[in-house]
Design a protein around this motif. Structure first.
Motif, mmCIF file in Angstrom:
data_model
loop_
_atom_site.group_PDB
_atom_site.id
_atom_site.type_symbol
_atom_site.label_atom_id
_atom_site.label_comp_id
_atom_site.label_asym_id
_atom_site.label_seq_id
_atom_site.Cartn_x
_atom_site.Cartn_y
_atom_site.Cartn_z
ATOM 1 N N TYR A 58 0.485 -1.359 0.437
ATOM 2 C CA TYR A 58 0.094 0.010 0.520
ATOM 3 C C TYR A 58 0.984 1.123 -0.401
ATOM 4 O O TYR A 58 1.081 1.238 0.985
ATOM 5 C CB TYR A 58 -0.913 0.271 1.274
ATOM 6 C CG TYR A 58 -2.043 -0.733 1.058
ATOM 7 C CD1 TYR A 58 -3.539 -1.162 1.158
ATOM 8 C CD2 TYR A 58 -1.753 -2.707 1.676
ATOM 9 C CE1 TYR A 58 -4.048 -1.917 0.690
ATOM 10 C CE2 TYR A 58 -3.024 -3.589 1.523
ATOM 11 C CZ TYR A 58 -3.917 -2.959 0.720
ATOM 12 O OH TYR A 58 -4.176 -4.472 0.725
ATOM 13 N N LEU A 91 -7.402 3.036 -4.956
ATOM 14 C CA LEU A 91 -8.105 2.705 -3.490
ATOM 15 C C LEU A 91 -8.840 3.537 -2.853
ATOM 16 O O LEU A 91 -8.856 5.293 -2.987
ATOM 17 C CB LEU A 91 -7.938 1.662 -2.319
ATOM 18 C CG LEU A 91 -7.026 0.651 -3.021
ATOM 19 C CD1 LEU A 91 -6.235 0.171 -1.825
ATOM 20 C CD2 LEU A 91 -7.995 0.344 -3.145
ATOM 21 N N SER A 92 -9.734 3.938 -1.831
ATOM 22 C CA SER A 92 -10.568 5.459 -0.525
ATOM 23 C C SER A 92 -8.793 6.466 -0.841
ATOM 24 O O SER A 92 -7.688 5.858 -0.171
ATOM 25 C CB SER A 92 -10.377 4.741 0.042
ATOM 26 O OG SER A 92 -11.892 4.290 -0.092
ATOM 27 N N PRO A 133 -7.882 -2.810 4.343
ATOM 28 C CA PRO A 133 -7.866 -3.313 3.463
ATOM 29 C C PRO A 133 -8.776 -4.037 2.659
ATOM 30 O O PRO A 133 -9.549 -4.034 1.941
ATOM 31 C CB PRO A 133 -6.869 -3.877 3.084
ATOM 32 C CG PRO A 133 -6.166 -3.237 4.206
ATOM 33 C CD PRO A 133 -6.884 -2.672 5.668
ATOM 34 N N ASN A 136 -11.857 -1.464 2.563
ATOM 35 C CA ASN A 136 -11.300 -0.011 1.549
ATOM 36 C C ASN A 136 -11.679 1.167 1.874
ATOM 37 O O ASN A 136 -12.324 2.265 2.377
ATOM 38 C CB ASN A 136 -12.203 -0.413 -0.194
ATOM 39 C CG ASN A 136 -11.389 0.492 -1.367
ATOM 40 O OD1 ASN A 136 -10.398 1.951 -0.321
ATOM 41 N ND2 ASN A 136 -11.368 0.843 -2.142
#
Length: 182
Positions: A58, A91-92, A133, A136
């Motif tokens: 990430y 992702l967010s 995760p 999200n």
């Protein structure tokens, strides 16, 4: 070993407009003593954080600046790299744009604390948030007691210890709320 993003060019007060954030990703194989270029991140970023959860990497927050810009943009974005398919997925976003911050993983959740927000006076942060995760989703958490950027963290028994930082010599413990780890 992965080398992800960062910047090229000189850094310093007189050189900041010559800094160029990167999105390039490379992996080193010590068995063959070879570097291999992988898929690039979708965002150029430096002064960001990476964490690994369930074998995926990430990339979180950071600073996006190109040569000729002075301030660039502080990021709230998150993306994940899946090595099995050599692909980055957006992702967010965090609720707070931040760079010069720290992250830690507890119970497969990523905790982002402190750092600096967009450039300007008093831009050091005391806010904290957690990323799950599996959903999200970023969740805002109680803040630290002291704003800090350019600092270190360590985790002992699910407590994040924030150590030092820009204009801060003290250490504080940040107890992750029990509800955040469930």
């Amino acid at each position: 070993m992965y080398a992800i993003g960062g910047y090229s060019g000189p850094l310093g007060t007189n050189n900041i407009s010559r800094v160029d954030s990167l999105s390039v990703v490379e992996v080193y194989d010590p068995t063959t003593d070879q570097w291999k270029t992988l898929a690039s991140m979708s965002a150029i970023r430096c002064f960001f954080q990476t964490e690994v959860v369930d074998g995926k990497i990430y990339a979180i927050g950071g600073w996006n600046v190109k040569v000729g810009e002075y301030l660039g943009k502080v990021l709230s974005s998150t993306e994940v790299y899946d090595p099995s398919v050599n692909k980055w997925t957006t992702l967010s976003d965090m609720s707070t744009a931040r760079h010069f911050f720290q992250t830690e993983v507890i119970d497969n959740k990523i905790y982002a604390i402190g750092g600096a927000g967009p450039f300007g006076p008093d831009n050091d942060l005391l806010s904290a948030e957690a990323f799950d995760p599996s959903t999200n989703r970023w969740t805002t958490l109680p803040s630290m007691k002291k704003e800090r950027s350019i600092f270190q963290t360590k985790v002992i028994n699910n407590v994040i210890y924030a150590i030092g930082g820009m204009n801060v010599t003290a250490m504080e413990s940040y107890a992750v709320p029990t509800s955040a780890t469930k």
